[in-house]
Scaffold this motif. Structure first.
Motif, PDB file in Angstrom:
ATOM      1  N   TYR A 116      -2.373  34.820  69.956  1.00 17.49           N
ATOM      2  CA  TYR A 116      -1.786  36.104  70.331  1.00 17.49           C
ATOM      3  C   TYR A 116      -1.656  36.174  71.853  1.00 17.49           C
ATOM      4  CZ  TYR A 116      -2.153  37.777  65.553  1.00 17.49           C
ATOM      5  OH  TYR A 116      -1.982  37.946  64.186  1.00 17.49           O
ATOM      6  N   ASN A 117      -0.538  35.659  72.336  1.00 22.27           N
ATOM      7  CA  ASN A 117      -0.289  35.608  73.768  1.00 22.27           C
ATOM      8  C   ASN A 117       0.999  36.350  74.118  1.00 22.27           C
ATOM      9  OD1 ASN A 117       1.706  33.872  72.861  1.00 22.27           O
ATOM     10  ND2 ASN A 117       0.652  32.009  73.527  1.00 22.27           N
ATOM     11  N   ALA A 118       1.397  36.282  75.352  1.00 20.86           N
ATOM     12  CA  ALA A 118       2.590  37.006  75.797  1.00 20.86           C
ATOM     13  C   ALA A 118       3.838  36.530  75.074  1.00 20.86           C
ATOM     14  CB  ALA A 118       2.750  36.843  77.313  1.00 20.86           C
ATOM     15  N   MET A 145      -1.331  47.958  76.994  1.00 22.90           N
ATOM     16  CA  MET A 145      -0.881  46.588  76.776  1.00 22.90           C
ATOM     17  C   MET A 145       0.606  46.568  76.435  1.00 22.90           C
ATOM     18  SD  MET A 145      -2.240  43.840  73.952  1.00 22.90           S
ATOM     19  CE  MET A 145      -1.001  42.807  73.161  1.00 22.90           C
ATOM     20  N   ILE A 149       3.732  44.199  77.680  1.00 24.65           N
ATOM     21  CA  ILE A 149       4.732  43.593  76.788  1.00 24.65           C
ATOM     22  C   ILE A 149       6.136  43.993  77.226  1.00 24.65           C
ATOM     23  CG2 ILE A 149       5.633  43.600  74.421  1.00 24.65           C
ATOM     24  CD1 ILE A 149       2.726  43.973  73.472  1.00 24.65           C
ATOM     25  N   THR A 238      -6.138  38.094  70.974  1.00 24.49           N
ATOM     26  CA  THR A 238      -5.442  38.758  72.072  1.00 24.49           C
ATOM     27  C   THR A 238      -6.339  38.854  73.297  1.00 24.49           C
ATOM     28  OG1 THR A 238      -4.229  40.085  70.436  1.00 24.49           O
ATOM     29  CG2 THR A 238      -4.132  40.804  72.728  1.00 24.49           C
ATOM     30  N   HIS A 241      -6.359  35.408  74.898  1.00 26.23           N
ATOM     31  CA  HIS A 241      -5.139  34.705  75.303  1.00 26.23           C
ATOM     32  C   HIS A 241      -4.080  35.572  75.964  1.00 26.23           C
ATOM     33  CE1 HIS A 241      -6.577  31.168  73.192  1.00 26.23           C
ATOM     34  NE2 HIS A 241      -6.783  31.896  72.112  1.00 26.23           N
ATOM     35  N   TYR A 242      -4.179  36.906  75.847  1.00 21.86           N
ATOM     36  CA  TYR A 242      -3.135  37.731  76.452  1.00 21.86           C
ATOM     37  C   TYR A 242      -3.447  37.993  77.920  1.00 21.86           C
ATOM     38  CZ  TYR A 242       0.731  40.858  76.933  1.00 21.86           C
ATOM     39  OH  TYR A 242       1.914  41.396  77.338  1.00 21.86           O
TER      40      TYR A 242
END
Length: 361
Positions: A116-118, A145, A149, A238, A241-242
């Motif tokens: 779950y990344n950009a 968030m 996005i 998330t 990794h986000y």
């Protein structure tokens, strides 16, 4: 001595086995979010529409005149698209077409076993607009968030965006939290979230609900997503990794694009600190900043009337300006900056004369 070593080994092995079994059992205890579950949600009036994208089915709500300018609402980290429920009616009544959706892993959307990344959330929004046949530029509104996005999307697909509204946006820094840092650690974080995540997430939502205009509906909507497998795993991925910080390049790209940008922020925000607004305004010099003292991170659902009034005032400006591409693909038309407004009540529309052309101090 060997007896103690063997005993310790057996104990450690037993504990490890117990953790593995409990981890597996906790995951299986929740209901799968499959077509049967979606049909039940639709029949009970708990869902709006679903559409198939590359990583699974996405839950979305789309209302308003088909020929109306499309506003796309992007929710934040843990609370899904129902956070926008009180924004639909006023925006639709104003003549806009309004789209809100659940990000992957949240609400009633699919919980794919991916990173779950950009890139994941950017691709989801691209595919959703394409699947719905959206050809015109949209007005993007992102909260927390969702602001990150929306910023990444605007930086990568500027030609698809008419304006950008950011509400307490992530991407330039968030408040440190020792509990969150513990969850990001391998293995132990996974185990904690799988076994105790529901209780932890619901506890946090219960606290947030106190500031909502309808706490019961808020908690019911939040709790519904907890019933299905994969929510905690998605949030954990998330967290790991986000890019909640370090999105300076994306913000700078938006600043270079000359897209109209409105920023709304509570100065008492304890989740995405208001201090990040200084950096944002440096990177996006055309942005208009509206800030409110004694207001926290929950401004989107704690005072939807205020947020709606600000969004609609901003969009009415876009409705009257030339939005066709100018030189270099940049939208035409100048913008003013707004300084933070200091007020006692912090409600209602901006007052006459409050918009100024000035740097942020």
């Amino acid at each position: 001595m060997m007896t103690y070593v063997k005993a310790a080994f057996i104990l450690v092995t037993a504990i490890a086995l117990l953790m593995v079994i409990s981890f597996w059992a906790a995951g299986r205890a929740r209901t799968a979010l499959d077509d049967e579950a979606r049909d039940k949600l639709l029949s009970r009036g708990h869902a709006y529409s679903f559409i198939e994208l590359s990583q699974g089915k996405v839950h979305y709500r789309l209302e308003g005149p088909e020929d109306g300018q499309l506003i796309v609402l992007v929710h934040g980290f843990s609370t899904p698209s129902f956070v926008w429920d009180e924004h639909f009616k006023p925006l639709v009544q104003a003549g806009y077409r309004v789209l809100a959706f659940d990000n992957y892993g949240r609400g009633l959307s699919a919980r794919p076993d991916v990173t779950y990344n950009a890139d994941l959330f950017d691709t989801q929004l691209v595919e959703l607009l394409d699947a719905l046949g959206v050809k015109r530029r949209v007005d993007l509104v992102g909260y927390s968030m969702g602001g990150a996005i929306a910023t990444v999307f605007s930086a990568r697909h500027t030609e698809r965006v008419r304006s950008l509204t950011l509400i307490a946006p992530a991407g330039l820094g968030v408040a440190s939290n020792p509990n969150i840092e513990l969850l990001t650690r391998p293995l132990i974080g996974d185990w904690i979230v799988r076994l105790f995540g529901t209780r932890l997430f619901y506890s946090g939502a219960a606290e947030e609900a106190k500031s909502a205009t309808n706490p019961g509906a808020f908690l019911a909507g939040f709790n519904r997503q907890l019933e299905y497998r994969g929510y905690g795993d998605a949030l954990l991925s998330t967290l790991r990794h986000y890019p909640f910080t370090g999105l300076d390049d994306a913000y700078a790209a938006v600043g270079a694009s000359s897209l109209p940008v409105l920023v709304i922020w509570g100065e008492a925000d304890a989740v995405v600190p208001y201090s990040a607004a200084t950096r944002l305004m440096e990177l996006v010099p055309q942005a208009q900043l509206r800030s409110y003292p004694a207001v926290g991170h929950n401004i989107t659902f704690s005072d939807p009337a205020l947020v709606n009034s600000l969004i609609m005032s901003f969009l009415r400006t876009q409705d009257t300006r030339v939005t066709s591409p100018g030189a270099g693909g940049k939208p035409r038309g100048p913008l003013a900056r707004m300084e933070p407004r200091r007020c006692a009540s912090c409600t209602g529309l901006p007052e006459e004369g409050e918009i100024v052309v000035a740097p942020i101090n």
